[in-house]
Design a protein around this motif. Structure first.
Motif, PDB file in Angstrom:
ATOM      1  N   ALA A   8     -16.001   7.465 -10.603  1.00  0.00           N
ATOM      2  CA  ALA A   8     -14.699   7.730 -10.262  1.00  0.00           C
ATOM      3  C   ALA A   8     -13.939   6.852  -9.400  1.00  0.00           C
ATOM      4  CB  ALA A   8     -14.722   9.270  -9.530  1.00  0.00           C
ATOM      5  N   THR A   9     -14.560   6.367  -8.277  1.00  0.00           N
ATOM      6  CA  THR A   9     -13.930   5.437  -7.312  1.00  0.00           C
ATOM      7  C   THR A   9     -13.751   4.191  -7.948  1.00  0.00           C
ATOM      8  OG1 THR A   9     -15.309   6.694  -5.395  1.00  0.00           O
ATOM      9  CG2 THR A   9     -14.483   4.401  -4.935  1.00  0.00           C
ATOM     10  N   ALA A  10     -14.542   3.734  -8.641  1.00  0.00           N
ATOM     11  CA  ALA A  10     -14.381   2.427  -9.473  1.00  0.00           C
ATOM     12  C   ALA A  10     -13.275   2.394 -10.332  1.00  0.00           C
ATOM     13  CB  ALA A  10     -15.651   2.000 -10.275  1.00  0.00           C
ATOM     14  N   LEU A  11     -13.342   3.463 -11.039  1.00  0.00           N
ATOM     15  CA  LEU A  11     -12.020   3.596 -11.902  1.00  0.00           C
ATOM     16  C   LEU A  11     -10.643   3.628 -11.212  1.00  0.00           C
ATOM     17  CD1 LEU A  11     -13.363   6.337 -14.544  1.00  0.00           C
ATOM     18  CD2 LEU A  11     -12.565   3.860 -14.867  1.00  0.00           C
ATOM     19  N   ALA A  12     -10.711   4.273  -9.818  1.00  0.00           N
ATOM     20  CA  ALA A  12      -9.330   4.375  -9.132  1.00  0.00           C
ATOM     21  C   ALA A  12      -9.155   3.078  -8.802  1.00  0.00           C
ATOM     22  CB  ALA A  12      -9.623   5.259  -8.010  1.00  0.00           C
ATOM     23  N   ALA A  13     -10.119   2.113  -8.242  1.00  0.00           N
ATOM     24  CA  ALA A  13      -9.927   0.861  -7.793  1.00  0.00           C
ATOM     25  C   ALA A  13      -9.080   0.028  -8.964  1.00  0.00           C
ATOM     26  CB  ALA A  13     -11.289   0.283  -7.292  1.00  0.00           C
ATOM     27  N   LEU A  14      -9.962   0.189 -10.081  1.00  0.00           N
ATOM     28  CA  LEU A  14      -9.213  -0.883 -11.149  1.00  0.00           C
ATOM     29  C   LEU A  14      -7.814  -0.260 -11.794  1.00  0.00           C
ATOM     30  CD1 LEU A  14     -12.528  -0.415 -13.375  1.00  0.00           C
ATOM     31  CD2 LEU A  14     -11.412  -2.675 -12.801  1.00  0.00           C
ATOM     32  N   GLU A  15      -7.408   0.684 -11.076  1.00  0.00           N
ATOM     33  CA  GLU A  15      -5.936   1.188 -11.359  1.00  0.00           C
ATOM     34  C   GLU A  15      -4.746   0.411 -10.383  1.00  0.00           C
ATOM     35  OE1 GLU A  15      -5.570   5.362 -11.019  1.00  0.00           O
ATOM     36  OE2 GLU A  15      -6.986   5.861 -12.734  1.00  0.00           O
ATOM     37  N   THR A  56      -2.694  -4.928  -6.868  1.00  0.00           N
ATOM     38  CA  THR A  56      -2.487  -5.017  -5.461  1.00  0.00           C
ATOM     39  C   THR A  56      -3.533  -5.742  -4.792  1.00  0.00           C
ATOM     40  OG1 THR A  56      -1.181  -2.868  -5.530  1.00  0.00           O
ATOM     41  CG2 THR A  56      -2.307  -3.524  -3.379  1.00  0.00           C
ATOM     42  N   LEU A  57      -4.985  -5.293  -5.337  1.00  0.00           N
ATOM     43  CA  LEU A  57      -6.105  -5.849  -4.654  1.00  0.00           C
ATOM     44  C   LEU A  57      -6.176  -7.637  -5.030  1.00  0.00           C
ATOM     45  CD1 LEU A  57      -8.449  -2.985  -5.783  1.00  0.00           C
ATOM     46  CD2 LEU A  57      -7.633  -3.615  -3.445  1.00  0.00           C
ATOM     47  N   LEU A  58      -5.572  -7.923  -6.053  1.00  0.00           N
ATOM     48  CA  LEU A  58      -5.761  -9.248  -6.445  1.00  0.00           C
ATOM     49  C   LEU A  58      -4.637 -10.128  -5.770  1.00  0.00           C
ATOM     50  CD1 LEU A  58      -6.269  -9.680 -10.244  1.00  0.00           C
ATOM     51  CD2 LEU A  58      -7.990  -9.799  -8.187  1.00  0.00           C
ATOM     52  N   GLY A  59      -3.727  -9.269  -4.941  1.00  0.00           N
ATOM     53  CA  GLY A  59      -2.571  -9.902  -4.151  1.00  0.00           C
ATOM     54  C   GLY A  59      -3.189 -10.339  -2.680  1.00  0.00           C
ATOM     55  N   TYR A  60      -4.347  -9.270  -2.444  1.00  0.00           N
ATOM     56  CA  TYR A  60      -5.129  -9.481  -1.167  1.00  0.00           C
ATOM     57  C   TYR A  60      -5.968 -10.814  -1.433  1.00  0.00           C
ATOM     58  CZ  TYR A  60      -3.947  -5.046   0.374  1.00  0.00           C
ATOM     59  OH  TYR A  60      -3.202  -3.983   0.811  1.00  0.00           O
TER      60      TYR A  60
END
Length: 386
Positions: free
Chosen positions: A269-276, A280-284
């Protein structure tokens, strides 16, 4: 007092030390290649929503094959590399270390060997030994690139069952070109003949690289595997989610050795949320690449020998004289900055942190090791070795 070696453990484990890095309470911790940026609040909220949903069915086992997660990981790889991957070509586990362990359980083991080019990620050799797989260390050049001809020769002579290629390489940060990968792959297949040998490209730091992913190379190469992680680019080291891309037959083989229901519902569940929240994360990641390049430029300007880096860390040196790299590591620690002494002679490794953390590291380096006239480049001045 009974120690580990007094127990009836396997002989090849005697005298070994577990993998680890110092976890010290210091102001600036730049030794474990973590992403320094906390997850954004909107992602934290989404994780809470997904985990709450998963919690309602925790009385049941999770999806054993993590089909939804593998589908989303395949979409992520397809989108970011331009090479189409389907869910049957993806497998997920608890960190890329479990991916590597499962591969060695399936393709290594007693009576078999694995080959890697060192210095590289030390867990390749440790997991090999832990699965009863013999370890063969291959050569690098002085600039830490792979000695392709030497590695091909060793593969032909030693005939390993598994070959590891780390790109970008940890701890040096060097990337590997496609030509080298293909040369080692072809050598491994020719050496073993018959069913061939598995070749694993460890791309834990791929998102930080200047070069494109090596993922397209798996096309029509059923024994070429790409390993990834969500610990680095996704800023989710605490999640423990790794994954691989390979021919579906390799995915099927790995499932022969994976533990039942190995990936919890909460992890999925946590990994699926991160993939959404990929954008944003690749901006970091973009910010960290800029900061890494700044560290490289400033250390080079101070006169240090800096290994070109395609990862979120930088290897630098050379530290000679009294105490060498270890003495410099301690002096940085005394100033509240923790970097990694990975055992590469005369060198240290620093993780790219936030701009403020990087400023603190660079300030400590200027204070600690000014380059003076007559001092070899990258060698701290003698007066700083008291």
């Amino acid at each position: 007092m009974i120690g580990t070696d007094d127990l009836p453990i396997r002989d090849e484990l005697r005298g070994m030390s577990p993998y680890g890095a110092p976890q010290l309470d210091v102001p600036v911790r730049l030794n474990t290649n973590e992403n320094p940026y906390p997850l954004p609040e909107e992602l934290v909220a989404r994780i809470a929503e997904r985990v709450s949903e998963a919690a309602r069915t925790l009385n049941r086992y999770p999806d054993r094959d993590a089909v939804i997660l593998r589908t989303e990981l395949a979409r992520y790889l397809t989108r970011t590399t331009g090479h189409e991957v389907g869910p049957r070509e993806v497998w997920a586990a608890n960190g890329s270390n479990e991916i590597l362990q499962q591969l060695l359980q399936a393709f290594g083991g007693p009576g078999r060997t694995a080959f890697g080019v060192e210095p590289s990620y030390s867990m390749h050799a440790l997991i090999a030994r832990g699965t009863g797989t013999g370890w063969i260390s291959g050569p690098r050049r002085e600039d830490f690139t792979i000695d392709t001809a030497g590695a091909v020769e060793m593969i032909a002579e030693r005939r390993p069952h598994v070959v590891f290629i780390c790109s970008p390489n940890n701890p040096t940060g060097t990337a590997v070109d496609a030509g080298t990968v293909l040369a080692l792959y072809e050598a491994a297949q020719a050496a073993r003949g018959g069913r061939g040998a598995l070749v694993v490209i460890d791309e834990a730091y791929a998102e930080f690289s200047h070069r494109p992913s090596l993922l397209p190379l798996i096309e029509d190469r059923p024994l070429l595997v790409l390993s990834r992680t969500m610990s680095k680019a996704f800023g989710a080291a605490g999640l423990r989610l790794g994954y691989l891309a390979a021919h579906p037959a390799v995915v099927d083989a790995v499932q022969l050795v994976r533990l039942p229901y190995h990936l919890s519902a909460v992890t999925q569940a946590t990994a699926l949320a991160a993939l959404e929240h990929t954008d944003t994360l690749l901006g970091y990641v973009g910010r960290l690449k800029d900061e890494r390049d700044r560290i490289v430029a400033e250390l080079t300007g101070m006169g240090y020998e800096v290994t070109p880096s395609d990862a979120n860390f930088v290897q630098f040196g050379r530290f000679e004289g009294e105490g060498g790299a270890r003495a410099v590591w301690q002096r940085l620690l005394d100033r509240g900055v923790l970097v990694r002494d990975n055992g590469v002679p005369g060198r240290l490794r620093v993780t790219t942190g936030t701009p403020a953390e990087n400023d603190a590291f660079l300030a400590a380096m200027r204070e600690l090791t000014p380059i003076t006239a007559g001092t070899p480049a990258g060698t701290p001045a003698k007066e700083n070795h008291r």
